[in-house]
Write a protein that holds these residues in place. Structure first.
Motif, PDB file in Angstrom:
ATOM      1  N   ALA A  20     -53.118  13.352  28.430  1.00 60.11           N
ATOM      2  CA  ALA A  20     -54.039  13.988  29.387  1.00 60.11           C
ATOM      3  C   ALA A  20     -54.121  13.168  30.669  1.00 60.11           C
ATOM      4  CB  ALA A  20     -55.423  14.150  28.768  1.00 60.11           C
ATOM      5  N   ASN A  21     -54.012  11.863  30.537  1.00 62.19           N
ATOM      6  CA  ASN A  21     -54.128  10.969  31.689  1.00 62.19           C
ATOM      7  C   ASN A  21     -52.860  10.897  32.535  1.00 62.19           C
ATOM      8  OD1 ASN A  21     -56.746  10.404  30.874  1.00 62.19           O
ATOM      9  ND2 ASN A  21     -56.165   8.577  29.743  1.00 62.19           N
ATOM     10  N   THR A  81     -56.505  20.136  25.987  1.00 60.01           N
ATOM     11  CA  THR A  81     -57.169  18.937  25.452  1.00 60.01           C
ATOM     12  C   THR A  81     -58.069  18.324  26.514  1.00 60.01           C
ATOM     13  OG1 THR A  81     -55.338  18.483  23.934  1.00 60.01           O
ATOM     14  CG2 THR A  81     -56.799  16.636  24.471  1.00 60.01           C
ATOM     15  N   ASP A  82     -57.544  18.184  27.716  1.00 59.72           N
ATOM     16  CA  ASP A  82     -58.343  17.603  28.801  1.00 59.72           C
ATOM     17  C   ASP A  82     -59.605  18.427  29.041  1.00 59.72           C
ATOM     18  OD1 ASP A  82     -58.278  15.555  31.218  1.00 59.72           O
ATOM     19  OD2 ASP A  82     -58.973  17.489  31.979  1.00 59.72           O
ATOM     20  N   ARG A  87     -65.161  18.346  29.047  1.00 55.64           N
ATOM     21  CA  ARG A  87     -66.406  19.114  29.002  1.00 55.64           C
ATOM     22  C   ARG A  87     -67.329  18.591  27.897  1.00 55.64           C
ATOM     23  NH1 ARG A  87     -66.701  25.627  29.135  1.00 55.64           N
ATOM     24  NH2 ARG A  87     -65.186  25.193  30.756  1.00 55.64           N
ATOM     25  N   SER A  88     -66.748  18.208  26.754  1.00 59.15           N
ATOM     26  CA  SER A  88     -67.592  17.709  25.662  1.00 59.15           C
ATOM     27  C   SER A  88     -68.255  16.385  26.025  1.00 59.15           C
ATOM     28  CB  SER A  88     -66.798  17.577  24.360  1.00 59.15           C
ATOM     29  OG  SER A  88     -65.959  16.458  24.383  1.00 59.15           O
ATOM     30  N   VAL A  89     -67.558  15.538  26.802  1.00 55.82           N
ATOM     31  CA  VAL A  89     -68.163  14.273  27.242  1.00 55.82           C
ATOM     32  C   VAL A  89     -69.316  14.556  28.212  1.00 55.82           C
ATOM     33  CG1 VAL A  89     -67.777  12.137  28.545  1.00 55.82           C
ATOM     34  CG2 VAL A  89     -66.073  12.902  26.886  1.00 55.82           C
ATOM     35  N   VAL A  90     -69.089  15.448  29.155  1.00 52.95           N
ATOM     36  CA  VAL A  90     -70.110  15.763  30.165  1.00 52.95           C
ATOM     37  C   VAL A  90     -71.301  16.481  29.535  1.00 52.95           C
ATOM     38  CG1 VAL A  90     -70.571  17.123  32.253  1.00 52.95           C
ATOM     39  CG2 VAL A  90     -68.467  15.786  32.083  1.00 52.95           C
ATOM     40  N   GLY A 101     -58.014  28.432  23.109  1.00 47.97           N
ATOM     41  CA  GLY A 101     -56.867  27.977  23.894  1.00 47.97           C
ATOM     42  C   GLY A 101     -56.326  26.655  23.384  1.00 47.97           C
ATOM     43  N   PHE A 102     -57.230  25.734  23.045  1.00 45.44           N
ATOM     44  CA  PHE A 102     -56.843  24.428  22.522  1.00 45.44           C
ATOM     45  C   PHE A 102     -56.109  24.577  21.195  1.00 45.44           C
ATOM     46  CE2 PHE A 102     -58.121  21.003  19.576  1.00 45.44           C
ATOM     47  CZ  PHE A 102     -57.511  19.916  20.189  1.00 45.44           C
ATOM     48  N   LEU A 103     -56.684  25.348  20.275  1.00 48.24           N
ATOM     49  CA  LEU A 103     -56.072  25.514  18.958  1.00 48.24           C
ATOM     50  C   LEU A 103     -54.736  26.248  19.043  1.00 48.24           C
ATOM     51  CD1 LEU A 103     -59.282  26.328  16.886  1.00 48.24           C
ATOM     52  CD2 LEU A 103     -57.970  24.183  16.889  1.00 48.24           C
TER      53      LEU A 103
END
Length: 198
Positions: A20-21, A81-82, A87-90, A101-103
């Motif tokens: 992601a980075n 993933t990003d 979003r989960s961190v924020v 979409g992720f799955l």
């Protein structure tokens, strides 16, 4: 120009966050750029990840013999993933809207893989190299564990994602030697400037 895939570029703590980075300065419309714009970098990144993520991969070597062919899968896993993690961190919680979409991206990364995964061998135990897109999908899915989700962070200096594995969960920077030192230097410079003005 070829990227130098050094240890610092693997500060995310897991393969999925390191990937992601690979979008540098994400969110900065003027300065952001994608290290995978040249698909050949995917193969070079996979080779470096085999070295810098050897503990996570349990010694499995990653392979990306045709980076052009897998670029779509890799970018899809990376971006979903990003979005999910950031979003989960924020927000402090997973957004269910981001999950399909992720799955789906992870499922596409695993299409064609013939591995047997277990707690002891999360990336399989076969001696032959593991397809990079399959390893990336497994790494991304591992982020959904409660123990990992609570330790996901965004570096305030470079905006990279990382897993905080410090004992008390108080790590601020993706890499203290790089981002932490830059922030310390900025604060020191600001204090000196204030003293000179006063």
């Amino acid at each position: 120009m070829a990227v130098s895939w050094t240890r610092h570029r693997f500060s995310g703590g897991v393969l999925a966050l390191d990937t992601a980075n690979t979008v540098v300065l994400r969110g900065d419309a003027e300065r952001s750029f994608d290290r995978f714009d040249d698909p050949s970098e995917i193969a070079r990144f996979a080779a470096a990840a085999s070295v810098f993520r050897t503990d996570e991969l349990k010694g499995r070597v990653l392979t990306a013999p045709d980076p052009q062919a897998i670029a779509g899968k890799v970018i899809s896993i990376r971006e979903t993933t990003d979005r999910l993690v950031r979003r989960s961190v924020v927000d402090g919680a997973l957004a269910t809207a981001d999950m399909p979409g992720f799955l789906n991206a992870c499922a596409n990364g695993l299409t064609g893989a013939r591995e047997s995964l277990s707690a002891d061998a999360p990336f399989g135990a076969a001696p032959e190299p593991l397809a990079f897109e399959a390893a990336l999908a497994v790494s991304a899915l591992s982020l959904l564990s409660a123990g990992t989700m609570s330790r996901l962070r965004i570096c305030p200096n470079c905006n990279w994602l990382f897993v905080d594995r410090s004992r008390n969960g108080s790590r601020l920077w993706c890499d203290m030697a790089v981002c932490g030192n830059r922030q310390k230097a900025r604060r020191h410079y600001s204090r000196r400037k204030e003293v000179q003005i006063a």
